[in-house]
Design an enzyme around this catalytic site. Structure first.
Site, PDB file in Angstrom:
ATOM      1  N   ARG A   1      36.331  38.965  75.896  1.00 19.83           N
ATOM      2  CA  ARG A   1      36.282  39.680  74.605  1.00 19.83           C
ATOM      3  C   ARG A   1      36.139  38.694  73.451  1.00 19.83           C
ATOM      4  O   ARG A   1      35.149  37.976  73.415  1.00 19.83           O
ATOM      5  CB  ARG A   1      37.506  40.575  74.444  1.00 19.83           C
ATOM      6  CG  ARG A   1      37.275  41.711  73.470  1.00 19.83           C
ATOM      7  CD  ARG A   1      38.523  42.511  73.255  1.00 19.83           C
ATOM      8  NE  ARG A   1      38.896  43.294  74.414  1.00 19.83           N
ATOM      9  CZ  ARG A   1      38.412  44.496  74.685  1.00 19.83           C
ATOM     10  NH1 ARG A   1      37.568  45.069  73.886  1.00 19.83           N
ATOM     11  NH2 ARG A   1      38.798  45.151  75.754  1.00 19.83           N
TER      12      ARG A   1
ATOM     13  N   ASP B   1      46.333  43.416  74.557  1.00 20.33           N
ATOM     14  CA  ASP B   1      46.655  43.667  73.147  1.00 20.33           C
ATOM     15  C   ASP B   1      46.600  45.148  72.759  1.00 20.33           C
ATOM     16  O   ASP B   1      47.464  45.631  72.031  1.00 20.33           O
ATOM     17  CB  ASP B   1      45.813  42.792  72.214  1.00 20.33           C
ATOM     18  CG  ASP B   1      44.337  42.818  72.527  1.00 20.33           C
ATOM     19  OD1 ASP B   1      43.919  43.577  73.436  1.00 20.33           O
ATOM     20  OD2 ASP B   1      43.587  42.086  71.860  1.00 20.33           O
TER      21      ASP B   1
ATOM     22  N   ASP C   1      41.861  38.055  79.811  1.00 18.78           N
ATOM     23  CA  ASP C   1      41.404  37.315  78.623  1.00 18.78           C
ATOM     24  C   ASP C   1      42.335  36.166  78.209  1.00 18.78           C
ATOM     25  O   ASP C   1      41.906  35.269  77.480  1.00 18.78           O
ATOM     26  CB  ASP C   1      41.245  38.266  77.428  1.00 18.78           C
ATOM     27  CG  ASP C   1      40.234  39.369  77.701  1.00 18.78           C
ATOM     28  OD1 ASP C   1      39.400  39.192  78.605  1.00 18.78           O
ATOM     29  OD2 ASP C   1      40.283  40.415  77.018  1.00 18.78           O
TER      30      ASP C   1
ATOM     31  N   THR D   1      46.088  40.735  81.496  1.00 23.50           N
ATOM     32  CA  THR D   1      44.708  40.777  81.001  1.00 23.50           C
ATOM     33  C   THR D   1      43.997  39.506  81.447  1.00 23.50           C
ATOM     34  O   THR D   1      44.607  38.423  81.410  1.00 23.50           O
ATOM     35  CB  THR D   1      44.632  40.900  79.468  1.00 23.50           C
ATOM     36  OG1 THR D   1      43.290  40.585  79.046  1.00 23.50           O
ATOM     37  CG2 THR D   1      45.573  39.958  78.735  1.00 23.50           C
TER      38      THR D   1
ATOM     39  N   ARG E   1      41.892  53.483  78.768  1.00 26.98           N
ATOM     40  CA  ARG E   1      42.095  53.209  77.343  1.00 26.98           C
ATOM     41  C   ARG E   1      42.154  54.592  76.689  1.00 26.98           C
ATOM     42  O   ARG E   1      41.179  55.321  76.725  1.00 26.98           O
ATOM     43  CB  ARG E   1      40.933  52.401  76.773  1.00 26.98           C
ATOM     44  CG  ARG E   1      40.694  51.055  77.493  1.00 26.98           C
ATOM     45  CD  ARG E   1      39.656  50.234  76.751  1.00 26.98           C
ATOM     46  NE  ARG E   1      39.012  49.238  77.586  1.00 26.98           N
ATOM     47  CZ  ARG E   1      39.480  48.001  77.797  1.00 26.98           C
ATOM     48  NH1 ARG E   1      40.619  47.641  77.265  1.00 26.98           N
ATOM     49  NH2 ARG E   1      38.807  47.150  78.547  1.00 26.98           N
TER      50      ARG E   1
ATOM     51  N   ASP F   1      44.595  36.133  76.023  1.00 29.75           N
ATOM     52  CA  ASP F   1      44.549  36.026  74.563  1.00 29.75           C
ATOM     53  C   ASP F   1      45.829  36.497  73.875  1.00 29.75           C
ATOM     54  O   ASP F   1      45.776  36.986  72.755  1.00 29.75           O
ATOM     55  CB  ASP F   1      43.336  36.825  74.045  1.00 29.75           C
ATOM     56  CG  ASP F   1      43.378  38.279  74.469  1.00 29.75           C
ATOM     57  OD1 ASP F   1      44.232  38.643  75.316  1.00 29.75           O
ATOM     58  OD2 ASP F   1      42.560  39.067  73.968  1.00 29.75           O
TER      59      ASP F   1
ATOM     60  N   GLY G   1      42.047  47.171  80.219  1.00 30.98           N
ATOM     61  CA  GLY G   1      41.243  46.623  81.313  1.00 30.98           C
ATOM     62  C   GLY G   1      42.139  46.168  82.457  1.00 30.98           C
ATOM     63  O   GLY G   1      43.156  45.524  82.223  1.00 30.98           O
TER      64      GLY G   1
HETATM   65  O1  F6P Z   1      40.048  42.839  78.115  1.00 26.13           O
HETATM   66  C1  F6P Z   1      39.506  42.666  79.377  1.00 26.13           C
HETATM   67  C2  F6P Z   1      38.000  42.829  79.345  1.00 26.13           C
HETATM   68  O2  F6P Z   1      37.503  42.652  80.652  1.00 26.13           O
HETATM   69  C3  F6P Z   1      37.271  41.916  78.361  1.00 26.13           C
HETATM   70  O3  F6P Z   1      37.107  40.608  78.841  1.00 26.13           O
HETATM   71  C4  F6P Z   1      35.986  42.672  78.168  1.00 26.13           C
HETATM   72  O4  F6P Z   1      35.436  42.391  76.897  1.00 26.13           O
HETATM   73  C5  F6P Z   1      36.423  44.108  78.236  1.00 26.13           C
HETATM   74  O5  F6P Z   1      37.662  44.130  78.915  1.00 26.13           O
HETATM   75  C6  F6P Z   1      35.467  45.044  78.933  1.00 26.13           C
HETATM   76  O6  F6P Z   1      35.983  46.323  78.838  1.00 26.13           O
HETATM   77  P1  F6P Z   1      35.412  47.572  79.648  1.00 26.13           P
HETATM   78  O7  F6P Z   1      35.832  47.431  81.073  1.00 26.13           O
HETATM   79  O8  F6P Z   1      36.035  48.745  78.992  1.00 26.13           O
HETATM   80  O9  F6P Z   1      33.921  47.509  79.520  1.00 26.13           O
END
Ligand code: F6P
Length: 328
Positions: free
Chosen positions: A176, A107, A132, A130, A76, A134, A15
């Protein structure tokens, strides 16, 4: 600084997070400062698999320090999770003469980087990018401060309308499996309650908090819900509260979603990204590998990628305590 590293590949993955551009800029310019060749790899691990590489110099990263997103794009990659995929990536890296990698991401990115390092021994340093927050081994990840401020601005706006109409709002924030955005944004906006994955708050307890507010003449309430909260999504929580209170509250849901991922990085994130970009290049030159660069109490720390992603990152209980006191 003497070093065997001559050509550094840099990419962003997973992300996107505000401040990733500032980190790319810092890597490219620090690389140039130390007379290394820096190669930008587009679209994360997908770019490694395709050999989508481009040499970058200081002027290629002009005017990006203030921009959200990532000029290198992000993805990803499912293919990189396979041994065959990583073998293909290695061939491309060898052919391009890249002898060190800097991976900017979270991560998932670091899990891929560690697997790659284990198989092929290419020195890799991770920069935590990130929203998050985390990861273990750094107080803050790049993008977290901006995302939290974006959430705070949005929640402030919701408070205005919640108060005008005496409403109860459930506001869902990202993160997340982690509640870091929720905790800080709830505290900074004076939310009545927050629901996070790290702590159990039963719906009974939430109802008590809301009831307490009503008895004590609160006419509106804000409940910040982390997307990974144990009690369910903001929508299911609203439905449950409506059902159990016989629709006593005029309740609404706002899901902030991806707006938390974009936008101009804050001053804090720009400086964090700039420092980490330089430190990552210097770390590679000093022989660091399979580690994430982090800042703890403003001091540089290198943490193994495995610890960064698997270690237990704890919510600051003090913030929860203060939030509890002030929700009176
Ligand atoms: O890891 C960053 C994040 O924005 C999280 O907070 C969220 O759960 C996820 O990515 C959303 O991912 P995507 O953009 O693939 O929907």
């Amino acid at each position: 600084m003497k070093s065997n590293i001559k050509k550094i590949g840099v990419f962003t993955s997973g992300g996107d997070a505000p401040g990733m551009n500032a980190a790319i800029r810092a890597v490219v310019r620090a690389g140039a400062y130390y007379e290394k060749t820096v190669v930008g790899i587009r679209s994360g691990y997908d770019g490694l698999l395709r050999g989508d590489f481009r040499e970058m110099g200081p002027r290629d990263v002009s005017n990006i320090i203030h921009r959200g997103g990532t000029i290198l794009k992000s993805a990803r990659s499912d293919e990189f999770r396979t041994e065959e995929g990583r073998a293909k990536a290695y061939e491309n890296i060898k052919a391009a003469g890249i002898d060190g990698l800097i991976a900017i991401g979270g991560d998932g990115t670091f899990a891929g980087a560690h697997a790659f390092y284990k198989e092929y021994g290419i020195p890799i340093i991770g920069i935590p990018g990130t929203i998050d927050n985390d990861l273990v081994g750094t107080d803050y990840t790049i993008g977290y401060d901006t995302a939290t401020n974006t959430a705070v601005n949005a929640i402030d706006a919701i408070r205005d309308t919640a108060s005008s109409h005496d409403r109860l709002f459930f506001i869902e924030v990202m993160g997340r499996d982690a509640g870091f955005i929720a905790v800080r944004s709830a505290l900074a906006t004076g939310a009545e309650a927050m629901l996070i994955p790290e702590k159990k708050t039963t719906v009974d307890r939430l109802l008590q908090i809301l009831e307490y507010g009503t008895v004590n003449k609160k006419s509106s309430s804000l409940v910040v819900v982390a997307e990974g909260a144990n009690e369910g999504s903001s929508i299911s929580l609203k439905e449950e509260v409506d059902r159990r209170t016989n629709e006593q509250y005029d309740s609404k849901v706002t899901i902030l979603g991806h707006l938390q991922r974009g936008g101009k990085p804050t001053c804090f994130d720009r400086i964090l990204a700039s420092r980490m970009g330089v430190l990552a290049v210097e770390g590679l030159m000093e022989g660091q590998q399979d580690v994430m660069v982090g800042l703890i109490n403003r001091k540089v720390r290198y943490t193994t990628l495995l610890t960064a992603i698997n270690g237990e990152r704890e919510i600051d209980e003090e913030l929860l305590r203060v939030g509890n006191i002030l929700a009176i």
